[in-house]
Design an enzyme around this catalytic site. Structure first.
Site, PDB file in Angstrom:
ATOM      1  N   ASP A  74       0.832  -1.206   0.000  1.00  0.00           N
ATOM      2  CA  ASP A  74       0.000   0.000   0.000  1.00  0.00           C
ATOM      3  C   ASP A  74       0.869   1.260   0.000  1.00  0.00           C
ATOM      4  OD1 ASP A  74      -2.283   1.512   0.026  1.00  0.00           O
ATOM      5  OD2 ASP A  74      -2.727   1.195   2.148  1.00  0.00           O
TER       6      ASP A  74
ATOM      7  N   GLY B 106       0.120   5.478  -4.416  1.00  0.00           N
ATOM      8  CA  GLY B 106      -0.484   6.760  -4.785  1.00  0.00           C
ATOM      9  C   GLY B 106       0.057   7.898  -3.929  1.00  0.00           C
TER      10      GLY B 106
ATOM     11  N   TRP C 221       2.878   7.999  -2.338  1.00  0.00           N
ATOM     12  CA  TRP C 221       4.294   8.223  -2.669  1.00  0.00           C
ATOM     13  C   TRP C 221       4.406   9.181  -3.856  1.00  0.00           C
ATOM     14  CZ3 TRP C 221       7.319   7.546  -6.988  1.00  0.00           C
ATOM     15  CH2 TRP C 221       8.704   7.575  -6.792  1.00  0.00           C
TER      16      TRP C 221
ATOM     17  N   ASN D 113     -10.488  -2.883  -6.592  1.00  0.00           N
ATOM     18  CA  ASN D 113      -9.647  -1.891  -7.283  1.00  0.00           C
ATOM     19  C   ASN D 113     -10.191  -1.462  -8.650  1.00  0.00           C
ATOM     20  OD1 ASN D 113      -6.516  -3.189  -5.947  1.00  0.00           O
ATOM     21  ND2 ASN D 113      -7.691  -1.415  -5.283  1.00  0.00           N
TER      22      ASN D 113
ATOM     23  N   ARG E 114     -11.296   2.227  -9.369  1.00  0.00           N
ATOM     24  CA  ARG E 114     -10.373   3.341  -9.635  1.00  0.00           C
ATOM     25  C   ARG E 114     -10.551   3.873 -11.066  1.00  0.00           C
ATOM     26  NH1 ARG E 114      -4.986   2.452  -6.190  1.00  0.00           N
ATOM     27  NH2 ARG E 114      -6.051   1.699  -4.346  1.00  0.00           N
TER      28      ARG E 114
ATOM     29  N   GLU F  74       1.155 -13.451  12.263  1.00  0.00           N
ATOM     30  CA  GLU F  74       1.597 -12.228  12.937  1.00  0.00           C
ATOM     31  C   GLU F  74       1.389 -11.071  11.967  1.00  0.00           C
ATOM     32  OE1 GLU F  74       2.581 -11.825  16.016  1.00  0.00           O
ATOM     33  OE2 GLU F  74       2.401 -13.970  16.438  1.00  0.00           O
TER      34      GLU F  74
HETATM   35  C1  FPP Z   1      -1.851   0.197  -3.436  1.00  0.00           C
HETATM   36  O1  FPP Z   1      -1.395   1.519  -3.378  1.00  0.00           O
HETATM   37  C2  FPP Z   1      -1.307  -0.459  -4.602  1.00  0.00           C
HETATM   38  C3  FPP Z   1      -2.027  -1.048  -5.595  1.00  0.00           C
HETATM   39  C4  FPP Z   1      -3.499  -1.097  -5.605  1.00  0.00           C
HETATM   40  C5  FPP Z   1      -1.369  -1.631  -6.758  1.00  0.00           C
HETATM   41  C6  FPP Z   1      -0.216  -2.480  -6.358  1.00  0.00           C
HETATM   42  C7  FPP Z   1       0.574  -2.814  -7.520  1.00  0.00           C
HETATM   43  C8  FPP Z   1       1.929  -2.839  -7.492  1.00  0.00           C
HETATM   44  C9  FPP Z   1       2.740  -2.550  -6.314  1.00  0.00           C
HETATM   45  C10 FPP Z   1       2.667  -3.259  -8.687  1.00  0.00           C
HETATM   46  C11 FPP Z   1       2.297  -4.666  -9.011  1.00  0.00           C
HETATM   47  C12 FPP Z   1       3.285  -5.296  -9.813  1.00  0.00           C
HETATM   48  C13 FPP Z   1       3.066  -6.422 -10.507  1.00  0.00           C
HETATM   49  C14 FPP Z   1       4.202  -7.086 -11.117  1.00  0.00           C
HETATM   50  C15 FPP Z   1       1.719  -7.023 -10.677  1.00  0.00           C
HETATM   51  P1  FPP Z   1      -2.441   2.689  -3.532  1.00  0.00           P
HETATM   52  O2  FPP Z   1      -2.538   3.052  -4.970  1.00  0.00           O
HETATM   53  O3  FPP Z   1      -3.728   2.290  -2.894  1.00  0.00           O
HETATM   54  O4  FPP Z   1      -1.739   3.820  -2.731  1.00  0.00           O
HETATM   55  P2  FPP Z   1      -2.468   4.972  -1.880  1.00  0.00           P
HETATM   56  O5  FPP Z   1      -3.182   4.281  -0.759  1.00  0.00           O
HETATM   57  O6  FPP Z   1      -1.319   5.791  -1.398  1.00  0.00           O
HETATM   58  O7  FPP Z   1      -3.368   5.714  -2.814  1.00  0.00           O
END
Ligand code: FPP
Length: 243
Positions: free
Chosen positions: A20, A23, A25, A68, A71, A207
């Site tokens: 998580d 976004g 970051w 998801n 989005r 855990e």
């Molecule tokens: C959550 O951060 C992240 C996701 C929903 C997508 C995760 C995907 C990756 C890390 C890359 C995957 C790679 C492969 C190879 C499949 P967020 O967007 O919810 O962040 P935020 O909470 O800060 O908005």
């Protein structure tokens, strides 16, 4: 002060991660959210390599949830492009490290290109006998539990199973994670302390470690630190062992 080190004799067999904070970051850097996902993908490579080097047997990564899809289309499309980018680059290294790719979740609903990239990765690594890299893609735990319940109910209806014989093992065997050890350790990055419909049955005795770092800034050394945190916990599984 001593630097803390990992006890290589107590590496968790099975680790699951809710990745998580991509976004946030990106937002902190005035970048589009997809820049965070791109960076997040690089971290997937780094953590996979580290986990395999440490001798972890199963690494389950929450890459895309059934929720998801809500989005914006541009962001969903970008995330859906990541598996092919990732596997195009990383398959040789996965094979070299003897890592076997698997998935949980309904991949039939993914765009063709994403599905092909994933099934190609599964095919190319199917002979690997080391760590299982299990991507949760279009995965939701409640749906998984409902589907298991329907499968079991059908077995009962068809006379192949007695109601009294339904137990933990039967239920686990009907989940998509059948055959994989339940997580010893569940990690969520970004400071959020939620499970978000991930592996609800499987984490009964895991855990839980919540780390403040956002996924794109979570590196191998942070992962090792999380394992050290795990190793400080006293796991009792409801009993009194180690008390
Ligand atoms: C959550 O951060 C992240 C996701 C929903 C997508 C995760 C995907 C990756 C890390 C890359 C995957 C790679 C492969 C190879 C499949 P967020 O967007 O919810 O962040 P935020 O909470 O800060 O908005």
């Amino acid at each position: 002060m001593f630097e803390e080190t990992i006890d290589m004799n107590r590496i968790p067999d099975s680790v699951a991660i809710i990745m998580d904070g991509n976004g946030r970051w990106a937002k902190k850097r005035y970048l589009p959210r997809i820049a965070g996902h791109k960076r997040g993908m690089n971290v997937v490579e780094e953590i996979t390599t580290e986990a395999s080097d440490l001798g972890i047997k199963v690494l389950t990564l929450y890459a895309f949830s059934t929720e998801n899809w809500k989005r914006p289309a541009g962001e969903v499309n970008y995330i859906m492009s990541l598996p092919s980018t990732f596997f195009d680059k990383f398959i040789p290294k996965l094979i070299k490290n003897n890592v076997k790719v698997q998935t949980i979740g309904d991949v039939s609903q993914l765009p063709d290109k994403t599905r092909e990239a994933v099934s190609n990765a599964i095919e190319e690594t199917k002979a690997c006998t080391g760590m299982v890299l299990n991507f949760a893609l279009n995965y939701g735990s409640r749906l998984e539990i409902l589907n298991a319940t329907k499968k079991i109910a059908t077995e009962v209806k068809n006379g192949n199973l007695n109601v009294d014989d339904i137990n933990d093992v039967v239920f686990s065997n009907n989940l998509e994670t059948s055959g994989l050890k339940d997580p010893d350790l569940l990690i969520r990055t970004s400071g959020e302390e939620r499970i978000s419909n991930f592996l609800l049955w499987q984490i009964a005795y895991s855990e839980l470690v919540f780390v403040d770092k956002l996924w794109p800034e979570y590196h191998a050394k942070d992962f090792r630190q999380t394992i050290i945190e795990f190793q400080k916990r006293k796991r009792r599984f409801g009993g009194l062992i180690n008390k």
